[in-house]
Design a protein around this motif. Structure first.
Motif, PDB file in Angstrom:
ATOM      1  N   ASN A  24       0.820  -1.216   0.000  1.00  0.00           N
ATOM      2  CA  ASN A  24       0.000   0.000   0.000  1.00  0.00           C
ATOM      3  C   ASN A  24       0.852   1.265   0.000  1.00  0.00           C
ATOM      4  O   ASN A  24       0.442   2.295  -0.540  1.00  0.00           O
ATOM      5  N   SER A  25       2.042   1.191   0.587  1.00  0.00           N
ATOM      6  CA  SER A  25       2.913   2.367   0.566  1.00  0.00           C
ATOM      7  C   SER A  25       3.311   2.704  -0.869  1.00  0.00           C
ATOM      8  O   SER A  25       3.449   3.875  -1.228  1.00  0.00           O
ATOM      9  N   ARG A  28       0.235   4.378  -2.427  1.00  0.00           N
ATOM     10  CA  ARG A  28       0.079   5.744  -1.916  1.00  0.00           C
ATOM     11  C   ARG A  28       1.035   6.686  -2.629  1.00  0.00           C
ATOM     12  O   ARG A  28       0.669   7.805  -2.997  1.00  0.00           O
ATOM     13  N   ASN A  29       2.265   6.222  -2.823  1.00  0.00           N
ATOM     14  CA  ASN A  29       3.254   7.055  -3.531  1.00  0.00           C
ATOM     15  C   ASN A  29       2.856   7.332  -4.973  1.00  0.00           C
ATOM     16  O   ASN A  29       3.259   8.354  -5.550  1.00  0.00           O
ATOM     17  N   GLY A  33      -3.672   5.856  -2.977  1.00  0.00           N
ATOM     18  CA  GLY A  33      -4.097   5.558  -1.613  1.00  0.00           C
ATOM     19  C   GLY A  33      -3.880   4.100  -1.272  1.00  0.00           C
ATOM     20  O   GLY A  33      -3.152   3.377  -1.969  1.00  0.00           O
ATOM     21  N   ASP A  34      -4.519   3.654  -0.207  1.00  0.00           N
ATOM     22  CA  ASP A  34      -4.396   2.259   0.227  1.00  0.00           C
ATOM     23  C   ASP A  34      -5.332   1.384  -0.603  1.00  0.00           C
ATOM     24  O   ASP A  34      -6.543   1.305  -0.338  1.00  0.00           O
TER      25      ASP A  34
END
Length: 221
Positions: A24-25, A28-29, A33-34
């Protein structure tokens, strides 16, 4: 020595939440989002980083390419290494079962498709690395499960004998690895596939680590 070899993710430890968080990171980048759900997508987490990235991209960018997955792969691994044990927990009774095997004279080791450095780091963080006489990860011997070579290497590094060993795992990959190596397979029913592993027809099913000592004696004496 008689030997018991363990898979790691989904077998010794529930690592799904930290794996999902790392994926998820990445999303997000990228501004999405997640994308992955820690519970609903936990099953895919145990299939590896590329599988998680592929699932995530399929939700937000159906026309994604393999190159996009590979671009995010090292980023995911770096994020995972930083937060490798935030949510991860060893399954109930796992430590006691491994200690019991060692006390009874069995060799124990790990054969995982997780990169070896990450597997080592995780077990160190969890305080159990010294319990295992071998650690064979993805590409340690040039190939990964279900090729039997990593399993054979795990047995030998632990000081064991292939003909007196078996593999404890949680997926079809572990079942096929054991078949290829010509050894019994025990599949846990508390992993990502639950009772669904019954269809793989392993030599034994493990519902709780309290039963491992009995199963071990039945399989290799």
């Amino acid at each position: 020595m008689k030997t018991v070899i363990f898979d790691l993710d989904g077998t010794l430890a529930d690592t799904s939440a930290d794996l999902i968080a790392a994926a998820n990171s990445c999303f997000r980048n990228l501004g999405y989002g997640d994308v992955l759900d820690p519970v609903g997508d936990a099953h895919t987490a145990f299939r590896g980083a590329r599988a998680m990235l592929g699932l995530g991209f399929s939700k937000v960018r159906p026309g994604f390419t393999a190159a996009e997955v590979m671009e995010q792969y090292p980023i995911l691994l770096e994020a995972y290494a930083e937060e490798i044990d935030t949510h991860t927990r060893l399954y109930d009774g796992a430590v006691e079962a491994v200690e019991g095997l060692r006390t009874s004279g069995y060799a124990v080791g790990i054969c995982t498709n997780k990169p070896e450095d990450l597997a080592d780091r995780l077990l160190m963080r969890l305080g159990v690395r010294d319990l295992f006489g071998s650690m064979i990860g993805a590409k340690t011997v040039g190939v990964s499960k279900p090729d039997p070579k990593p399993y054979v290497a795990a047995v030998e590094e632990a000081g064991g004998v292939l003909a007196q060993s078996f593999l404890v795992g949680d997926t079809e990959t572990d079942r096929n690895t054991a078949k290829a190596a010509g050894v019994p397979c025990v599949l846990v029913t508390f992993g990502p596939d639950g009772d669904g592993v019954k269809k793989l027809e392993p030599e034994a099913l493990l519902a709780h680590y309290n039963d491992l000592s009995r199963i071990t004696k039945e399989l290799i004496g």
